[in-house]
Scaffold this active site. Structure first.
Site, PDB file in Angstrom:
ATOM      1  N   LYS A  13       0.754  -1.208   0.165  1.00  0.00           N
ATOM      2  CA  LYS A  13       0.068  -0.154   0.108  1.00  0.00           C
ATOM      3  C   LYS A  13       0.860   1.356   0.085  1.00  0.00           C
ATOM      4  O   LYS A  13       0.947   2.060  -0.901  1.00  0.00           O
ATOM      5  CB  LYS A  13      -0.905   0.109   1.546  1.00  0.00           C
ATOM      6  CG  LYS A  13      -1.913  -1.103   1.430  1.00  0.00           C
ATOM      7  CD  LYS A  13      -2.958  -0.771   2.175  1.00  0.00           C
ATOM      8  CE  LYS A  13      -2.213  -0.991   3.767  1.00  0.00           C
ATOM      9  NZ  LYS A  13      -1.611  -2.092   4.134  1.00  0.00           N
ATOM     10  N   ARG A 127      11.504  -5.709   5.279  1.00  0.00           N
ATOM     11  CA  ARG A 127      11.224  -4.429   4.856  1.00  0.00           C
ATOM     12  C   ARG A 127      12.151  -3.204   5.708  1.00  0.00           C
ATOM     13  O   ARG A 127      12.503  -3.594   6.944  1.00  0.00           O
ATOM     14  CB  ARG A 127       9.703  -3.996   5.096  1.00  0.00           C
ATOM     15  CG  ARG A 127       9.263  -2.497   4.942  1.00  0.00           C
ATOM     16  CD  ARG A 127       7.959  -2.572   4.674  1.00  0.00           C
ATOM     17  NE  ARG A 127       7.062  -2.773   6.010  1.00  0.00           N
ATOM     18  CZ  ARG A 127       5.597  -2.737   5.756  1.00  0.00           C
ATOM     19  NH1 ARG A 127       5.077  -2.292   4.700  1.00  0.00           N
ATOM     20  NH2 ARG A 127       5.022  -3.361   6.838  1.00  0.00           N
ATOM     21  N   ARG A 164      -0.468  -9.090  13.389  1.00  0.00           N
ATOM     22  CA  ARG A 164      -1.185  -8.033  12.470  1.00  0.00           C
ATOM     23  C   ARG A 164      -1.807  -8.716  11.272  1.00  0.00           C
ATOM     24  O   ARG A 164      -3.072  -8.101  10.954  1.00  0.00           O
ATOM     25  CB  ARG A 164      -0.012  -6.979  11.888  1.00  0.00           C
ATOM     26  CG  ARG A 164       0.304  -5.873  13.186  1.00  0.00           C
ATOM     27  CD  ARG A 164       1.669  -5.313  12.709  1.00  0.00           C
ATOM     28  NE  ARG A 164       1.522  -4.441  11.502  1.00  0.00           N
ATOM     29  CZ  ARG A 164       2.579  -4.389  10.636  1.00  0.00           C
ATOM     30  NH1 ARG A 164       3.532  -5.018  10.916  1.00  0.00           N
ATOM     31  NH2 ARG A 164       2.437  -3.303   9.535  1.00  0.00           N
TER      32      ARG A 164
HETATM   33  P1  AMP Z   1       0.653   0.661   8.789  1.00  0.00           P
HETATM   34  O1  AMP Z   1       1.612   1.413   8.718  1.00  0.00           O
HETATM   35  O2  AMP Z   1      -0.488   0.975   8.219  1.00  0.00           O
HETATM   36  O3  AMP Z   1       0.865  -0.879   8.868  1.00  0.00           O
HETATM   37  O4  AMP Z   1       0.016   0.768  10.594  1.00  0.00           O
HETATM   38  C1  AMP Z   1       0.935   0.493  11.637  1.00  0.00           C
HETATM   39  C2  AMP Z   1       0.138   0.246  12.954  1.00  0.00           C
HETATM   40  O5  AMP Z   1      -0.390   1.628  13.296  1.00  0.00           O
HETATM   41  C3  AMP Z   1      -0.858  -0.879  12.916  1.00  0.00           C
HETATM   42  O6  AMP Z   1      -0.344  -2.016  13.181  1.00  0.00           O
HETATM   43  C4  AMP Z   1      -1.682  -0.295  14.010  1.00  0.00           C
HETATM   44  O7  AMP Z   1      -1.259  -0.522  15.181  1.00  0.00           O
HETATM   45  C5  AMP Z   1      -1.812   1.240  13.718  1.00  0.00           C
HETATM   46  N1  AMP Z   1      -2.885   1.730  12.719  1.00  0.00           N
HETATM   47  C6  AMP Z   1      -2.640   2.251  11.714  1.00  0.00           C
HETATM   48  N2  AMP Z   1      -3.825   2.615  11.125  1.00  0.00           N
HETATM   49  C7  AMP Z   1      -4.796   1.948  11.878  1.00  0.00           C
HETATM   50  C8  AMP Z   1      -6.243   2.024  11.697  1.00  0.00           C
HETATM   51  N3  AMP Z   1      -6.794   2.393  10.764  1.00  0.00           N
HETATM   52  N4  AMP Z   1      -6.804   1.426  12.763  1.00  0.00           N
HETATM   53  C9  AMP Z   1      -6.058   0.925  13.878  1.00  0.00           C
HETATM   54  N5  AMP Z   1      -4.776   0.946  14.097  1.00  0.00           N
HETATM   55  C10 AMP Z   1      -3.988   1.524  12.934  1.00  0.00           C
END
Ligand code: AMP
Length: 207
Positions: A13, A127, A164
């Site tokens: 993404k 990564r 996750r």
């Molecule tokens: P990402 O960079 O999108 O993988 O997000 C990293 C971490 O941020 C996730 O594992 C969650 O702990 C938190 N996070 C990001 N976006 C969300 C969301 N929409 N809802 C809940 N937690 C989020």
């Protein structure tokens, strides 16, 4: 153009968002990036969120919904925006609908990146992010320059990645029928080179 990039952790993404945003002249809204920035800035919100993030858990809906609500009200979101990593729960998707209705705008497309789980684990564990530029690399498939100072996200350790991915399968996949029922969902094969996946994403959206 209002687009959601939906996909499990490490599905690409963040990597693909830049090209899509440049094509439509819209900003990328990554809740993960916003939360990491709040954490780095040492704000109260950042400190609260860090407890969930470092455990590989989702941050409470109210926190991320508040962040997105504020962000999409900014002037640069007038032509539209791309959401990366939001919504992740049904409650977030419903809150987004409400926010968009209040702003008299509508969602154009939801692009779902499909990548098999074994590949996702390998992608996340290897990564790395360039601390200076924020660019995302992969130690095997897209190695960083030798002089780059790299960050390995704490939540990209294998046990956290698996947690996750479990959350994605348990919670976030509920969004697929939600958007499918409204004819907004496009499933995109996320396996391939950066350029191949980008071409598939572009083909799913109006020119
Ligand atoms: P990402 O960079 O999108 O993988 O997000 C990293 C971490 O941020 C996730 O594992 C969650 O702990 C938190 N996070 C990001 N976006 C969300 C969301 N929409 N809802 C809940 N937690 C989020």
């Amino acid at each position: 153009m209002i687009v959601i990039l939906l996909g499990p952790p490490a599905s690409g993404k963040g990597t693909q968002a830049g090209a899509l945003c440049a094509r439509y002249g819209i900003p990328q809204i990554s809740t993960g990036d916003m939360l990491r920035q709040a954490q780095a800035a040492g704000t109260a919100l950042g400190r609260d969120a860090a407890r969930f993030m470092s455990a590989g858990q989702l941050v409470p809906d109210s926190v991320v919904i508040g962040l997105v609500g504020e962000r999409i009200a900014a002037a640069d979101c007038q032509p539209g925006f791309l959401l990366d990593g939001f919504p992740r729960t049904l409650a977030q998707a419903q809150a987004l609908d409400q926010l968009l209705t209040e702003r008299h705008c509508k969602l154009d497309a939801v692009l779902q990146l499909d990548v098999p789980r074994t590949l996702l684990v390998e992608r996340a564990v290897l990564r790395r992010t360039d601390k200076a530029t924020g660019k995302i690399y992969h130690l095997k498939y897209n190695p960083p320059p030798a002089d780059a100072v790299l960050d390995h996200r704490g939540d990209d350790q294998e046990d956290k990645v698996n947690k996750r991915l479990d959350d994605f399968e348990r919670v976030t996949t509920a969004l697929i029928p939600y958007y499918q029922a409204r004819n907004l969902l496009h499933r995109i094969d996320g396996v391939g080179s950066l350029a191949e996946v980008q071409a598939r994403l572009f083909a799913a959206l109006p020119g």
